[in-house]
Design a protein around this motif. Structure first.
Motif, PDB file in Angstrom:
ATOM      1  N   LEU A 134       0.825  -1.200   0.000  1.00 40.22           N
ATOM      2  CA  LEU A 134       0.000   0.000   0.000  1.00 40.22           C
ATOM      3  C   LEU A 134       0.865   1.259   0.000  1.00 40.22           C
ATOM      4  CD1 LEU A 134      -2.811   1.209   0.063  1.00 40.22           C
ATOM      5  CD2 LEU A 134      -2.799   1.010   2.561  1.00 40.22           C
ATOM      6  N   ALA A 135       1.969   1.209   0.720  1.00 41.78           N
ATOM      7  CA  ALA A 135       2.858   2.373   0.767  1.00 41.78           C
ATOM      8  C   ALA A 135       3.410   2.689  -0.620  1.00 41.78           C
ATOM      9  CB  ALA A 135       3.994   2.118   1.751  1.00 41.78           C
ATOM     10  N   ALA A 136       3.802   1.640  -1.366  1.00 39.82           N
ATOM     11  CA  ALA A 136       4.334   1.839  -2.707  1.00 39.82           C
ATOM     12  C   ALA A 136       3.249   2.377  -3.642  1.00 39.82           C
ATOM     13  CB  ALA A 136       4.891   0.526  -3.250  1.00 39.82           C
ATOM     14  N   TYR A 137       2.019   1.877  -3.463  1.00 36.50           N
ATOM     15  CA  TYR A 137       0.906   2.349  -4.297  1.00 36.50           C
ATOM     16  C   TYR A 137       0.632   3.828  -4.037  1.00 36.50           C
ATOM     17  CZ  TYR A 137      -3.844   2.825  -6.123  1.00 36.50           C
ATOM     18  OH  TYR A 137      -4.961   3.247  -6.794  1.00 36.50           O
ATOM     19  N   ILE A 138       0.572   4.208  -2.765  1.00 40.50           N
ATOM     20  CA  ILE A 138       0.309   5.605  -2.414  1.00 40.50           C
ATOM     21  C   ILE A 138       1.407   6.513  -2.958  1.00 40.50           C
ATOM     22  CG2 ILE A 138       0.127   7.223  -0.481  1.00 40.50           C
ATOM     23  CD1 ILE A 138      -1.185   4.970   1.123  1.00 40.50           C
TER      24      ILE A 138
ATOM     25  N   GLU B 284       2.287  10.349  -9.666  1.00 38.23           N
ATOM     26  CA  GLU B 284       1.550  10.527 -10.912  1.00 38.23           C
ATOM     27  C   GLU B 284       0.680  11.774 -10.864  1.00 38.23           C
ATOM     28  OE1 GLU B 284       1.570   8.948 -13.866  1.00 38.23           O
ATOM     29  OE2 GLU B 284       3.324   7.868 -13.137  1.00 38.23           O
ATOM     30  N   ALA B 285       0.052  12.000  -9.706  1.00 37.47           N
ATOM     31  CA  ALA B 285      -0.784  13.187  -9.572  1.00 37.47           C
ATOM     32  C   ALA B 285       0.038  14.460  -9.700  1.00 37.47           C
ATOM     33  CB  ALA B 285      -1.519  13.159  -8.227  1.00 37.47           C
ATOM     34  N   THR B 286       1.215  14.461  -9.086  1.00 34.51           N
ATOM     35  CA  THR B 286       2.087  15.629  -9.164  1.00 34.51           C
ATOM     36  C   THR B 286       2.587  15.838 -10.589  1.00 34.51           C
ATOM     37  OG1 THR B 286       2.791  15.272  -6.885  1.00 34.51           O
ATOM     38  CG2 THR B 286       4.174  16.686  -8.245  1.00 34.51           C
ATOM     39  N   ARG B 287       2.951  14.748 -11.260  1.00 36.00           N
ATOM     40  CA  ARG B 287       3.485  14.822 -12.617  1.00 36.00           C
ATOM     41  C   ARG B 287       2.437  15.357 -13.591  1.00 36.00           C
ATOM     42  NH1 ARG B 287       4.003  11.510 -17.108  1.00 36.00           N
ATOM     43  NH2 ARG B 287       2.694   9.910 -16.155  1.00 36.00           N
ATOM     44  N   GLN B 288       1.163  15.026 -13.350  1.00 34.82           N
ATOM     45  CA  GLN B 288       0.098  15.451 -14.254  1.00 34.82           C
ATOM     46  C   GLN B 288      -0.620  16.712 -13.750  1.00 34.82           C
ATOM     47  OE1 GLN B 288      -2.519  12.164 -15.337  1.00 34.82           O
ATOM     48  NE2 GLN B 288      -0.891  10.698 -14.886  1.00 34.82           N
ATOM     49  N   ASN B 289      -0.033  17.352 -12.734  1.00 34.50           N
ATOM     50  CA  ASN B 289      -0.618  18.563 -12.150  1.00 34.50           C
ATOM     51  C   ASN B 289      -2.058  18.348 -11.695  1.00 34.50           C
ATOM     52  OD1 ASN B 289       1.684  20.206 -12.549  1.00 34.50           O
ATOM     53  ND2 ASN B 289       1.115  20.490 -14.710  1.00 34.50           N
TER      54      ASN B 289
ATOM     55  N   PRO C 285      -6.637  -0.189  -8.312  1.00 30.78           N
ATOM     56  CA  PRO C 285      -6.496  -0.008  -9.760  1.00 30.78           C
ATOM     57  C   PRO C 285      -5.578   1.177 -10.053  1.00 30.78           C
ATOM     58  CG  PRO C 285      -8.545   0.957  -9.036  1.00 30.78           C
ATOM     59  CD  PRO C 285      -7.933   0.315  -7.818  1.00 30.78           C
ATOM     60  N   PRO C 286      -5.101   1.277 -11.290  1.00 22.67           N
ATOM     61  CA  PRO C 286      -4.222   2.405 -11.650  1.00 22.67           C
ATOM     62  C   PRO C 286      -5.004   3.694 -11.844  1.00 22.67           C
ATOM     63  CG  PRO C 286      -4.576   1.005 -13.548  1.00 22.67           C
ATOM     64  CD  PRO C 286      -5.233   0.315 -12.388  1.00 22.67           C
ATOM     65  N   SER C 287      -5.582   4.208 -10.779  1.00 26.52           N
ATOM     66  CA  SER C 287      -6.276   5.493 -10.806  1.00 26.52           C
ATOM     67  C   SER C 287      -5.985   6.196  -9.489  1.00 26.52           C
ATOM     68  CB  SER C 287      -7.781   5.305 -10.995  1.00 26.52           C
ATOM     69  OG  SER C 287      -8.316   4.539  -9.943  1.00 26.52           O
ATOM     70  N   VAL C 288      -6.017   7.494  -9.504  1.00 19.96           N
ATOM     71  CA  VAL C 288      -5.546   8.248  -8.354  1.00 19.96           C
ATOM     72  C   VAL C 288      -6.492   8.090  -7.171  1.00 19.96           C
ATOM     73  CG1 VAL C 288      -4.931  10.542  -7.513  1.00 19.96           C
ATOM     74  CG2 VAL C 288      -4.413   9.900  -9.871  1.00 19.96           C
ATOM     75  N   PHE C 289      -6.036   7.362  -6.184  1.00 20.83           N
ATOM     76  CA  PHE C 289      -6.688   7.248  -4.885  1.00 20.83           C
ATOM     77  C   PHE C 289      -8.147   6.801  -4.959  1.00 20.83           C
ATOM     78  CE2 PHE C 289      -3.337  10.427  -3.475  1.00 20.83           C
ATOM     79  CZ  PHE C 289      -2.530   9.419  -2.958  1.00 20.83           C
TER      80      PHE C 289
END
Length: 288
Positions: free
Chosen positions: A48-52, A58-63, A117-121
């Motif tokens: 979970l830590a790695a996922y977070i 990813e969120a930071t990279r995509q603003n 899943p590969p989606s933000v949070f």
């Protein structure tokens, strides 16, 4: 003994189960399940830590804005939770976490599956007990209804022995207000051989009394309109028996065939009187 970090018994702390995108956590006594939140077992905390960490990157990279994580159940109910991450522990907590446990009546011995899943949070969760995925408590289906509609559902009359779970309650609520803003009575009934093959439907006097309390006395016999999900109307006849029950007979066999009603189907039967024409409208929906 409990792990001083994740609060789980040592056996679970050291033997957590889960793939890279699937966590399986057993609610165990007072170590894991309590009002303040749930700690992730040490053995799978790194997943979970790695996922977070990845999702935040990813969120930071995509603003993109980073918001509180959302847990979504298979019924589509969303719970906004919070994560408390330290170097030694991760805890899930917050009002949303409490609501999740209340909605599914979670207690020690239950298992929570968390899919990442590969989606933000956004996390998908299943609550399981003895290998069976649990459903929300029935009353949760009434969230968002007006006071009038809640009262209408509360006054619903059930065939003896019938009890609805969340999915059936949700379907009943949907069908109850699809034709009418507020039906005068809702009757949940398990169809018998007489109902389907006999070609007539017997309505208990409790239902008739509730209808008459809201619309006035019904005639001894007359016609009514049977509706289906496509707003098709079929005319039928009814008569009241000497013990104040109602029998819907003429045209009901054709209606049952059109609706593909079967023996042992659990149906919601809604009644409404048209004030302009004084015509009784009845629609039947299969809910289980």
């Amino acid at each position: 003994m409990a792990c001083p970090v994740c609060k789980h018994p040592i056996a679970i702390c050291r033997d957590g189960q889960g793939a890279a995108r699937d966590l399986r956590i057993k609610m165990t006594g007072h170590y894991c399940y309590f009002w303040d939140g749930m700690y992730i077992p040490c053995a799978i905390r790194h997943v979970l830590a790695a996922y977070i960490e990845h999702e935040e990157y990813e969120a930071t990279r995509q603003n993109m804005k980073i918001w509180d994580p959302v847990m979504v159940t298979r019924e589509g109910i969303q719970f906004e939770v919070k994560f408390e991450c330290t170097e030694t522990a991760i805890k899930i907590y917050g009002p949303g976490w409490n609501d999740l446990n209340d909605t599914y009546a979670v207690s020690p011995g239950y298992v929570i599956h968390i899919y990442m899943p590969p989606s933000v949070f956004t996390f998908f969760v299943d609550i399981e007990r003895d290998g069976i995925v649990q459903v929300p408590l029935p009353y949760i289906a009434m969230e968002g209804l007006s006071i009038e509609k809640r009262q209408c559902i509360d006054e619903c009359i059930y065939t003896r022995g019938q009890r609805l779970e969340y999915p059936e309650m949700k379907r009943m609520i949907k069908c109850a207000f699809s034709f009418s803003r507020l039906p005068c009575c809702i009757f949940v009934h398990k169809l018998s051989t007489c109902d389907v093959e006999g070609g007539y439907l017997r309505i208990p006097k409790r239902v008739i009394h509730q209808i008459e309390n809201k619309t006035g006395p019904l005639q001894g016999e007359g016609t009514l309109l049977l509706l289906d999900g496509r707003h098709t109307q079929m005319e039928s006849t009814f008569k009241k028996t000497h013990d104040d029950r109602m029998v819907i007979h003429g045209g009901f066999r054709a209606y049952a065939n059109t609706m593909r009603l079967n023996v042992d189907d659990v149906v919601a039967i809604c009644f409404e009187t048209d004030d302009d024409t004084s015509t009784m409208k009845v629609w039947i929906t299969i809910i289980a």
